[in-house]
Design an enzyme around this catalytic site. Structure first.
Site, PDB file in Angstrom:
ATOM      1  N   GLU A  18       0.805  -1.223   0.000  1.00  0.00           N
ATOM      2  CA  GLU A  18       0.000   0.000   0.000  1.00  0.00           C
ATOM      3  C   GLU A  18       0.837   1.272   0.000  1.00  0.00           C
ATOM      4  O   GLU A  18       0.299   2.373  -0.187  1.00  0.00           O
ATOM      5  CB  GLU A  18      -0.937  -0.015   1.210  1.00  0.00           C
ATOM      6  CG  GLU A  18      -2.041  -1.071   1.084  1.00  0.00           C
ATOM      7  CD  GLU A  18      -2.932  -1.167   2.314  1.00  0.00           C
ATOM      8  OE1 GLU A  18      -2.490  -0.713   3.389  1.00  0.00           O
ATOM      9  OE2 GLU A  18      -4.040  -1.702   2.194  1.00  0.00           O
ATOM     10  N   GLU A  53       7.142 -22.218   7.096  1.00  0.00           N
ATOM     11  CA  GLU A  53       7.542 -21.357   8.215  1.00  0.00           C
ATOM     12  C   GLU A  53       8.583 -22.009   9.113  1.00  0.00           C
ATOM     13  O   GLU A  53       9.170 -21.345   9.975  1.00  0.00           O
ATOM     14  CB  GLU A  53       6.332 -20.965   9.049  1.00  0.00           C
ATOM     15  CG  GLU A  53       5.699 -22.088   9.842  1.00  0.00           C
ATOM     16  CD  GLU A  53       4.559 -21.593  10.711  1.00  0.00           C
ATOM     17  OE1 GLU A  53       4.663 -21.747  11.932  1.00  0.00           O
ATOM     18  OE2 GLU A  53       3.580 -21.033  10.166  1.00  0.00           O
TER      19      GLU A  53
END
Length: 272
Positions: free
Chosen positions: A83, A114
């Site tokens: 953004e 992960e």
């Protein structure tokens, strides 16, 4: 991996028999819990400020911010980073969001991604890391190997490191130079850290990136003067900024904006 800390994010919910509740009861309960998030973030504002003030001089000399995380945490980092260009007109290379398992993991679970402790640094290494860069690890549990390994290597190489977690005393809280520990309490659905912990992460990331962009001069007054004019809504927003600032008609403001291609360019052309 050591678990010598209270794992709040895995603690039992304060609520039970959820399947027996009405929709209104469920939503009311969730909202009651969500009210705790802003209070938890308020407590760590000094820690967020210390991190921002450590990153800023490095960013001013060309440093970047890397967000590293897995699952929801990784997705929130990628979201915040993505953004920055449309909101502040900065290049997409300033904030870089990396998620365990790569971009495929934004929409799909990637098994065991992960758990690879050296993968985050391998992912970052593709960007020619320098000491001016900063790394912010995001993990509600505070134990994610992908994040922990990345922070440890970043520390070893002298980078600024931050860690956003919901578990005090967790490995990530103890490893990051700037731990930000939002203690939001047990999740409404036990262990579902995409709820309160995720909301806290989103709030903290917004605070970090917005503060940095304001300090970097990407806001005038309270206006996003460098936002990209990528759709009609944003052209209209920019037009109204200029109308309010100069007292111009809608037609003149929009014509000036479309000719200059940014609010800042118009303001530079017509200094007050």
């Amino acid at each position: 991996m050591s678990t010598d800390f209270t794992n709040i994010t895995e603690s039992a919910s304060l609520y039970d028999h959820l399947e027996e509740k009405s929709t209104l009861e469920l939503l009311t309960d969730i909202n009651r819990e969500d009210h705790k998030v802003a209070d938890a973030v308020e407590v760590v504002i000094p820690a967020i400020a210390d991190l921002v003030d450590d990153i800023l001089p490095r960013m001013e000399r060309g440093g970047r911010v890397f967000y590293i995380g897995a699952g929801t945490s990784g997705r929130l980092g990628v979201l915040d980073a993505s953004e920055i260009p449309p909101t502040y007109g900065m290049p997409p290379t300033l904030f870089i969001g990396l998620i365990a398992g790569g971009d495929y993991a934004l929409r799909h679970p990637v098994e065991n991604a992960e758990d690879i402790a050296d993968q985050a640094w391998a992912d970052m290494s593709a960007y020619d890391i320098s000491e001016a860069d900063s790394v912010i690890g995001i993990a509600a549990s505070g134990t994610t190997p992908y994040v922990l390994g990345g922070l440890r290597e970043a520390n070893r190489r002298g980078l600024v490191t931050g860690g956003i977690t919901s578990n005090p005393g967790s490995p990530i809280a103890l490893t990051a130079k700037h731990p930000i520990v939002t203690i939001v309490g047990p999740e409404y659905v036990t262990g579902s850290s995409r709820m309160k912990s995720g909301t806290a992460q989103k709030m903290v990331l917004n605070m970090i990136s917005s503060s940095l962009m304001i300090h970097m001069g990407r806001v005038e007054g309270n206006r996003m003067v460098d936002m990209q004019l990528s759709n009609k809504k944003l052209v209209e927003r920019g037009t109204r900024m200029l109308m309010d600032y100069y007292g111009w008609s809608h037609d003149r403001a929009q014509a000036e904006l479309l000719e200059a291609h940014s609010v800042r360019a118009v303001m530079d052309k017509h200094p007050k």
